[in-house]
Design an enzyme around this catalytic site. Structure first.
Site, mmCIF file in Angstrom:
data_model
loop_
_atom_site.group_PDB
_atom_site.id
_atom_site.type_symbol
_atom_site.label_atom_id
_atom_site.label_comp_id
_atom_site.label_asym_id
_atom_site.label_seq_id
_atom_site.Cartn_x
_atom_site.Cartn_y
_atom_site.Cartn_z
ATOM 1 N N GLU A 21 -0.483 4.524 -5.528
ATOM 2 C CA GLU A 21 0.114 4.133 -4.242
ATOM 3 C C GLU A 21 0.493 2.667 -4.380
ATOM 4 O O GLU A 21 -0.364 1.795 -4.308
ATOM 5 C CB GLU A 21 -0.892 4.335 -3.093
ATOM 6 C CG GLU A 21 -1.414 5.757 -2.954
ATOM 7 C CD GLU A 21 -0.353 6.762 -2.514
ATOM 8 O OE1 GLU A 21 0.771 6.357 -2.178
ATOM 9 O OE2 GLU A 21 -0.646 7.973 -2.535
ATOM 10 N N CYS A 58 2.178 -2.242 2.807
ATOM 11 C CA CYS A 58 3.070 -1.601 1.830
ATOM 12 C C CYS A 58 4.291 -1.046 2.560
ATOM 13 O O CYS A 58 5.371 -0.942 1.992
ATOM 14 C CB CYS A 58 2.323 -0.503 1.085
ATOM 15 S SG CYS A 58 1.442 0.609 2.181
HETATM 16 P P1 NAD Z 1 -2.614 -6.034 -6.812
HETATM 17 O O1 NAD Z 1 -1.793 -5.107 -7.621
HETATM 18 O O2 NAD Z 1 -2.597 -7.469 -7.152
HETATM 19 O O3 NAD Z 1 -4.162 -5.583 -6.874
HETATM 20 C C1 NAD Z 1 -4.577 -4.321 -6.436
HETATM 21 C C2 NAD Z 1 -5.859 -3.934 -7.152
HETATM 22 O O4 NAD Z 1 -5.565 -3.681 -8.529
HETATM 23 C C3 NAD Z 1 -6.924 -5.017 -7.139
HETATM 24 O O5 NAD Z 1 -8.177 -4.417 -6.973
HETATM 25 C C4 NAD Z 1 -6.777 -5.650 -8.521
HETATM 26 O O6 NAD Z 1 -7.930 -6.281 -8.985
HETATM 27 C C5 NAD Z 1 -6.428 -4.430 -9.362
HETATM 28 N N1 NAD Z 1 -5.680 -4.710 -10.600
HETATM 29 C C6 NAD Z 1 -4.745 -5.665 -10.810
HETATM 30 N N2 NAD Z 1 -4.237 -5.550 -12.050
HETATM 31 C C7 NAD Z 1 -4.855 -4.496 -12.638
HETATM 32 C C8 NAD Z 1 -4.752 -3.863 -13.916
HETATM 33 N N3 NAD Z 1 -3.927 -4.308 -14.856
HETATM 34 N N4 NAD Z 1 -5.523 -2.780 -14.154
HETATM 35 C C9 NAD Z 1 -6.370 -2.293 -13.219
HETATM 36 N N5 NAD Z 1 -6.519 -2.866 -11.999
HETATM 37 C C10 NAD Z 1 -5.766 -3.943 -11.713
HETATM 38 O O7 NAD Z 1 -2.205 -5.802 -5.280
HETATM 39 P P2 NAD Z 1 -2.666 -6.592 -3.984
HETATM 40 O O8 NAD Z 1 -2.024 -7.932 -3.969
HETATM 41 O O9 NAD Z 1 -4.133 -6.498 -3.809
HETATM 42 O O10 NAD Z 1 -2.029 -5.664 -2.826
HETATM 43 C C11 NAD Z 1 -0.703 -5.720 -2.458
HETATM 44 C C12 NAD Z 1 0.117 -4.653 -3.139
HETATM 45 O O11 NAD Z 1 -0.445 -3.366 -2.897
HETATM 46 C C13 NAD Z 1 1.525 -4.572 -2.579
HETATM 47 O O12 NAD Z 1 2.411 -4.351 -3.632
HETATM 48 C C14 NAD Z 1 1.467 -3.394 -1.617
HETATM 49 O O13 NAD Z 1 2.711 -2.829 -1.328
HETATM 50 C C15 NAD Z 1 0.556 -2.480 -2.379
HETATM 51 N N6 NAD Z 1 -0.051 -1.472 -1.503
HETATM 52 C C16 NAD Z 1 0.416 -0.202 -1.558
HETATM 53 C C17 NAD Z 1 -0.098 0.769 -0.707
HETATM 54 C C18 NAD Z 1 0.428 2.181 -0.723
HETATM 55 O O14 NAD Z 1 -0.235 3.051 -0.158
HETATM 56 N N7 NAD Z 1 1.564 2.458 -1.326
HETATM 57 C C19 NAD Z 1 -1.129 0.441 0.183
HETATM 58 C C20 NAD Z 1 -1.604 -0.865 0.188
HETATM 59 C C21 NAD Z 1 -1.053 -1.820 -0.661
#
Ligand code: NAD
Length: 505
Positions: free
Chosen positions: A265, A299
């Site tokens: 997601e 998102c």
């Molecule tokens: P992010 O990608 O920076 O981090 C999300 C999570 O992934 C964190 O727990 C982080 O530690 C982990 N992470 C980061 N890099 C990783 C890797 N290489 N391998 C494994 N885990 C890793 O996102 P954020 O800044 O926390 O949240 C915002 C983003 O999330 C936006 O792009 C938003 O649109 C998206 N989002 C999507 C949905 C959806 O349902 N589509 C819902 C909420 C947020």
């Protein structure tokens, strides 16, 4: 931090210093670096958490594997009973947990409480699903054979979550995963570790009273590295990851490399089309709340507005007037409409995007900027801004997680859909129109390329029984909640039995 916030932390059993690794009731002496959780609301230190080391991760995972072996044998309706009790406890603690979500993440109190309500709702939904783990019975082409399918749990489900929905996304995954008979290990966002710890403590208490196996709900707080351990771990058949597209690609690659499943997601770049005959008052409300709600950190935030040329001037005038009414400030004060961004890094990304938009020919309709002074000490409060810019400008293709709305005009409905579909992401979309044919065109297979398409409402909104999710750079089409989810957290075993004809004696 004021008295009521201290009361909130006490109600959630949170201390000033917490361990970020636990197998449930058992808290490990987490050996990783210290993580400070500061509120974007006022910059205050809420608490500190020691992150999970690799050794802690191993211990949590081993406990989850053992818990799964027992949990999978518990009848599904009984598993549902655990989830029902969890829902009851989250009901009881809705107020303090909602406050903590708001204070740690920076969303309004109403939204913080709304997130906890989402946990409660998904629990109710999952309880029902626990009595619906059906499967088909088929007639075999072979004489004397009985053939049917049965859904079985997968094993340990890894949940990686983002900061902007710090608790709801966890529950969307875990409640259904538990009902299906899986164990779960959660890696929350390192930007919101305390809300995760609060959920873990609530869950562990309920699980202990229920007699669930220790390890069924594992928690590992840490940065991206912990997410990588989960993605690479062959003991984790399903990794559900919510976050940026960049993160989703990394997780998908690692999980696919070991033939695991991933549920992704990811980021959105959502647009609203305002048709020539749209109710502009309604469209203005949808666009403003879609663009500035949660300070543009959903998102499903509306990032692009595609307006028919015949109503372009009127719609943008209405938009500018509405933006002029917005109150920016402490999200715990219900008089304010827009709270802070999550941190100073997000403020920097906001500033950079505005600069790039200007370089790429953008014309500012509502000026942005960063607030300072009394009430804005955290440095995370920014002004929602509106920029008129070419629909194919490079900056428009990116999701900047901040309240920046790009505005474009169009002349014929086909072009509007082309513009809507011209970005890499495909999460949510909306059209404001009174024209049934235009609406149907937008909803059809030749229309919006998103997982969600709305008419006369904004791009945001989800419900626990709604199969939420996006396509292309927004995800792999696998849905979190909804009845479809049963398929995601289970695997189907097809069973054939030779019944030996009718020789009953
Ligand atoms: P992010 O990608 O920076 O981090 C999300 C999570 O992934 C964190 O727990 C982080 O530690 C982990 N992470 C980061 N890099 C990783 C890797 N290489 N391998 C494994 N885990 C890793 O996102 P954020 O800044 O926390 O949240 C915002 C983003 O999330 C936006 O792009 C938003 O649109 C998206 N989002 C999507 C949905 C959806 O349902 N589509 C819902 C909420 C947020």
């Amino acid at each position: 931090m004021n008295h009521s916030l201290n009361q909130m932390l006490n109600a959630l059993e949170l201390q000033g210093l917490e361990s970020g690794a636990s197998t449930g009731r058992q808290t490990l002496n987490a050996g990783g670096a210290l993580l400070e959780s500061r509120s974007p609301v006022d910059g205050a230190l809420i608490g500190s958490v020691t992150q999970a080391s690799h050794a802690d991760y191993e211990q949590v995972m081993a406990a989850a594997v053992t818990a799964f072996e027992e949990w999978r044998t518990v009848p599904a309706p009984r598993r549902g009973e655990l989830v029902r009790l969890l829902g009851e406890e989250f009901r009881r603690l809705k107020e303090p947990l909602g406050q903590l979500v708001s204070y740690e993440m920076g969303k309004s109190l109403q939204e913080g409480l709304g997130e906890v309500q989402e946990i409660i709702d998904i629990c109710d939904f999952a309880v029902g699903l626990s009595r619906q783990l059906y499967g088909l019975t088929m007639h075999s082409e072979r004489p004397g054979h009985r053939m049917y399918e049965q859904w079985h749990p997968l094993g340990v489900v890894g949940v990686i979550s983002a900061f902007n929905f710090p608790v709801a996304v966890w529950s969307w995954n875990t409640m259904i995963a538990w009902v299906c008979g899986n164990a779960c290990v959660w890696k929350p966002s390192e930007k919101t570790p305390l809300t995760a710890l609060a959920c873990q403590k609530i869950t562990a208490r309920v699980m202990e009273a229920f007699g669930a196996p220790e390890g069924l709900s594992g928690l590992v707080v840490g940065d991206a590295r912990v997410g990588e351990w989960l993605s690479q771990d062959t003991r984790v058949p399903l990794v559900s990851a919510t976050g940026s597209t960049r993160m989703g690609k990394a997780v998908a690659t690692a999980v696919a490399g070991r033939l695991g499943r991933s549920l992704l997601e990811l980021g959105g770049n959502n647009a609203i089309i305002v048709a020539a005959d749209a109710d502009l008052k309604l469209a203005t409300i949808g666009a403003v709340f879609g663009a500035v709600g949660t300070a543009g950190q959903r998102c499903t935030t509306t990032r692009r507005l595609i307006i028919h040329e015949s109503v372009y001037n009127e719609m943008t005038r209405s938009l500018v007037a509405a933006y002029g009414q917005l109150r920016i400030g402490d999200p715990l004060d219900s008089a304010n409409h827009v709270g802070p961004l999550i941190d100073l890094q997000a403020v920097q990304a906001y500033n950079q995007a505005i600069e790039k938009a200007k370089e790429q020919g953008g014309r500012i309709l509502v000026e942005g900027g960063v607030f300072s002074g009394t009430g804005f000490e955290s440095g995370c409060y920014v002004k929602p801004c509106v920029i008129e810019i070419a629909a194919d400008a490079p900056i428009v293709m990116h999701e900047t997680f901040a309240p920046i709305l790009y505005v474009h005009s169009y002349s014929d409905p086909k072009t509007a859909i082309q513009i809507q579909n011209s970005v890499p992401q495909g999460l949510s979309s909306a059209m404001f129109t009174r024209n049934l044919l235009e609406a149907e065109q937008f909803l059809s297979a030749a229309g919006s390329d998103c997982g969600i398409a709305n008419i006369n409402i904004g791009t945001f909104g989800s419900e626990p029984h709604m199969p939420f999710g996006g396509f292309s750079a927004s995800g792999n089409g696998t849905r979190e909640p909804g009845v479809e989810a049963l398929d995601v957290y289970s695997e189907t075993k097809v069973i054939s039995i030779l019944v030996r004809g009718n020789e009953v004696t």
